[in-house]
Design an enzyme around this catalytic site. Structure first.
Site, PDB file in Angstrom:
ATOM      1  N   ASP A 255       0.814  -1.221   0.000  1.00 59.43           N
ATOM      2  CA  ASP A 255       0.000   0.000   0.000  1.00 59.43           C
ATOM      3  C   ASP A 255       0.847   1.270   0.000  1.00 59.43           C
ATOM      4  O   ASP A 255       2.034   1.260   0.361  1.00 59.43           O
ATOM      5  CB  ASP A 255      -0.904   0.025   1.239  1.00 59.43           C
ATOM      6  CG  ASP A 255      -2.103  -0.901   1.104  1.00 59.43           C
ATOM      7  OD1 ASP A 255      -2.126  -1.703   0.164  1.00 59.43           O
ATOM      8  OD2 ASP A 255      -3.009  -0.800   1.949  1.00 59.43           O
ATOM      9  N   ASP A 256       0.187   2.362  -0.381  1.00 55.04           N
ATOM     10  CA  ASP A 256       0.652   3.741  -0.180  1.00 55.04           C
ATOM     11  C   ASP A 256       1.710   4.226  -1.168  1.00 55.04           C
ATOM     12  O   ASP A 256       2.213   5.345  -1.030  1.00 55.04           O
ATOM     13  CB  ASP A 256       1.163   3.968   1.248  1.00 55.04           C
ATOM     14  CG  ASP A 256       0.063   3.825   2.287  1.00 55.04           C
ATOM     15  OD1 ASP A 256      -1.106   3.659   1.886  1.00 55.04           O
ATOM     16  OD2 ASP A 256       0.374   3.861   3.492  1.00 55.04           O
ATOM     17  N   HIS A 305      -5.649   3.052  -4.390  1.00 54.65           N
ATOM     18  CA  HIS A 305      -5.767   3.206  -2.935  1.00 54.65           C
ATOM     19  C   HIS A 305      -6.359   4.579  -2.635  1.00 54.65           C
ATOM     20  O   HIS A 305      -6.044   5.185  -1.619  1.00 54.65           O
ATOM     21  CB  HIS A 305      -4.393   3.037  -2.299  1.00 54.65           C
ATOM     22  CG  HIS A 305      -4.417   2.713  -0.834  1.00 54.65           C
ATOM     23  ND1 HIS A 305      -5.369   1.905  -0.248  1.00 54.65           N
ATOM     24  CD2 HIS A 305      -3.589   3.094   0.188  1.00 54.65           C
ATOM     25  CE1 HIS A 305      -5.131   1.790   1.041  1.00 54.65           C
ATOM     26  NE2 HIS A 305      -4.058   2.509   1.336  1.00 54.65           N
ATOM     27  N   HIS A 309      -5.835   9.191  -0.038  1.00 54.43           N
ATOM     28  CA  HIS A 309      -5.769   8.351   1.164  1.00 54.43           C
ATOM     29  C   HIS A 309      -6.683   8.880   2.273  1.00 54.43           C
ATOM     30  O   HIS A 309      -6.321   8.950   3.453  1.00 54.43           O
ATOM     31  CB  HIS A 309      -4.343   8.235   1.691  1.00 54.43           C
ATOM     32  CG  HIS A 309      -4.101   6.970   2.488  1.00 54.43           C
ATOM     33  ND1 HIS A 309      -4.387   6.881   3.827  1.00 54.43           N
ATOM     34  CD2 HIS A 309      -3.625   5.761   2.127  1.00 54.43           C
ATOM     35  CE1 HIS A 309      -4.080   5.669   4.269  1.00 54.43           C
ATOM     36  NE2 HIS A 309      -3.608   4.965   3.245  1.00 54.43           N
ATOM     37  N   HIS A 399       3.273  -2.291   3.526  1.00 53.39           N
ATOM     38  CA  HIS A 399       3.395  -0.916   3.046  1.00 53.39           C
ATOM     39  C   HIS A 399       4.797  -0.707   2.487  1.00 53.39           C
ATOM     40  O   HIS A 399       5.740  -1.381   2.899  1.00 53.39           O
ATOM     41  CB  HIS A 399       3.120   0.084   4.177  1.00 53.39           C
ATOM     42  CG  HIS A 399       1.729  -0.004   4.723  1.00 53.39           C
ATOM     43  ND1 HIS A 399       1.353  -0.994   5.618  1.00 53.39           N
ATOM     44  CD2 HIS A 399       0.631   0.747   4.499  1.00 53.39           C
ATOM     45  CE1 HIS A 399       0.071  -0.834   5.923  1.00 53.39           C
ATOM     46  NE2 HIS A 399      -0.392   0.205   5.259  1.00 53.39           N
TER      47      HIS A 399
END
Length: 426
Positions: A255-256, A305, A309, A399
């Protein structure tokens, strides 16, 4: 429009009602009322493991459940909020609970509650519950609620024993080597051990499978993996919302990004010829479009995503739509492919998020294993977590960070030593 649109089930407490345990809820749509929900004890025990009524957080029960093909049971979810921050937790639930939830979704007016035998108004207690709503439905005061409330830390021995029996009969987490359950340990100490394990492994907990009568699951099994690029194995998801995948497979998700670590992660995956799925934030895509292009070109799955965020449930319908469409447009412009996968930030979403995702043809990808690498930033702790879980059938949440880059080769080796195929999700 769905009958459930606009309905909210707020979980206020877990209470004892005439010897049985019940959920105290506030049901709101055109009107609102506090009610006691008498459902099965196993589901209540599972809900208790992911909630703590400390007067700080609020809890909202999702009106939807999903079917976990691997565990062969239904999964419910609950969102814990504090101010503008929210976290979503999953819990195993029975067919009984699922059917009751469907009945709540179907009612159109608060008066229809009287037809649902498992719902009732809280008992009237003189001097403690004197406030009555204008529609005549009892609304117990805070002091009355406090008298019945059972916080997790101070719950009665009966409920704790129930949680202990339910969880230890089916706990799917491998205990660390320094934890032992000897016969000499007292019942109270055993309960404390269970609570500690739950605190450490909340997102990994799946309780006892429930025997269910549902349609044949064979038609819903994901297709076998296909190698769409080089040696990268892929697995196509069949469900709209996925927490897990079939046994024998495991998915590493990141993620991210994109970030300065994206290419290092991809190169490790490529070296070991394993799959990986990247969930990119739109604002980062604008900074590193070349990373997105390279990862996609090398056969790895790319998903959204969101654009910024943000906590999806805290946004308006139009703001949620913008979060989805702006990120998708950016990624699709780079990959020249329709975006399929979406992971809501913090795992938090609501009915509007689901509806918008369906409209855009997205599959919502959650997870059932979380080493909390964003918190530890510790290579050894991340690896230790992966080595002590039942990884088969897992979607592992990671992540983009240097700690993950450093731990990744050993994580891959550990999973391959178990005979698992590490796939990209489609």
């Amino acid at each position: 429009m769905s009958d459930s649109y606009g309905k909210v089930i707020e979980l206020l407490a877990i209470e004892r009602d005439t010897g049985a345990f019940a959920l105290r809820i506030k049901l709101s749509f055109s009107e609102s009322a506090e009610l006691l929900w008498l459902t099965d004890h196993e589901t209540i025990a599972n809900i208790a493991t992911v909630s703590e009524f400390n007067g700080v957080h609020k809890y909202r029960l999702s009106l939807h459940t999903t079917w976990d093909v691997i565990q062969q049971q239904y999964i419910g979810s609950i969102t814990r909020t504090y101010r503008d921050h929210g976290e979503r937790f999953s819990f195993a639930c029975s067919v009984h609970f699922r059917n009751e939830l469907e009945a709540i979704k179907a009612i159109r007016h608060l008066d229809d509650v009287s037809a649902l035998s498992f719902l009732s108004a809280p008992p009237f207690e003189p001097g403690l519950a004197e406030e009555v709503q204008t529609d005549g439905i009892l609304n117990a005061t805070r002091s009355a609620r406090k008298r019945h409330r059972l916080p997790l830390k101070l719950a009665s021995a009966t409920l704790m024993s129930l949680i202990f029996v339910v969880l230890l009969s089916s706990f799917n987490y491998s205990y660390p080597s320094d934890i032992r359950h000897e016969a000499a340990i007292t019942a109270a100490a055993e309960v404390e051990t269970v609570i500690q394990l739950l605190a450490e492994n909340r997102n990994a907990m799946i309780a006892k499978p429930v025997a269910v009568s549902v349609e044949k699951e064979a038609d819903r099994k994901p297709k076998k993996e296909t190698k769409t690029s080089a040696a990268v194995p892929h697995l196509e998801l069949k469900d709209f919302i996925s927490y897990s995948i079939p046994k024998g497979y495991v998915a590493l998700t990141f993620d991210d990004g994109p970030s300065k670590h994206s290419m290092d992660i991809m190169n490790v995956l490529k070296k070991h010829e394993v799959g990986g799925t990247f969930f990119f934030v739109g604002t980062n895509v604008k900074k590193h479009p070349d990373y997105v292009k390279a990862i996609h070109a090398n056969g790895y799955s790319v998903g959204s995503h969101s654009m910024t965020h943000s906590q999806m449930p805290s946004l308006t319908h139009e703001e949620q739509k913008a979060e989805l469409t702006r990120a998708a447009n950016l990624i699709e412009h780079i990959t020249n492919e329709k975006l399929v996968l979406f992971r809501p930030p913090y795992g938090a979403f609501d009915d509007r998020t689901e509806a918008l995702s369906r409209q855009q043809g997205n599959k919502v990808v959650l997870w059932n294993r979380d080493p909390e690498d964003w918190l530890t930033r510790d290579e050894d702790k991340i690896l230790d977590y992966v080595q002590h879980i039942e990884a088969s059938g897992s979607i592992i949440l990671l992540h983009e960070s240097q700690a993950v880059v450093d731990a990744l080769p050993k994580i891959i080796k550990s999973l391959q030593d178990q005979g698992l195929t590490i796939v990209s999700l489609q």
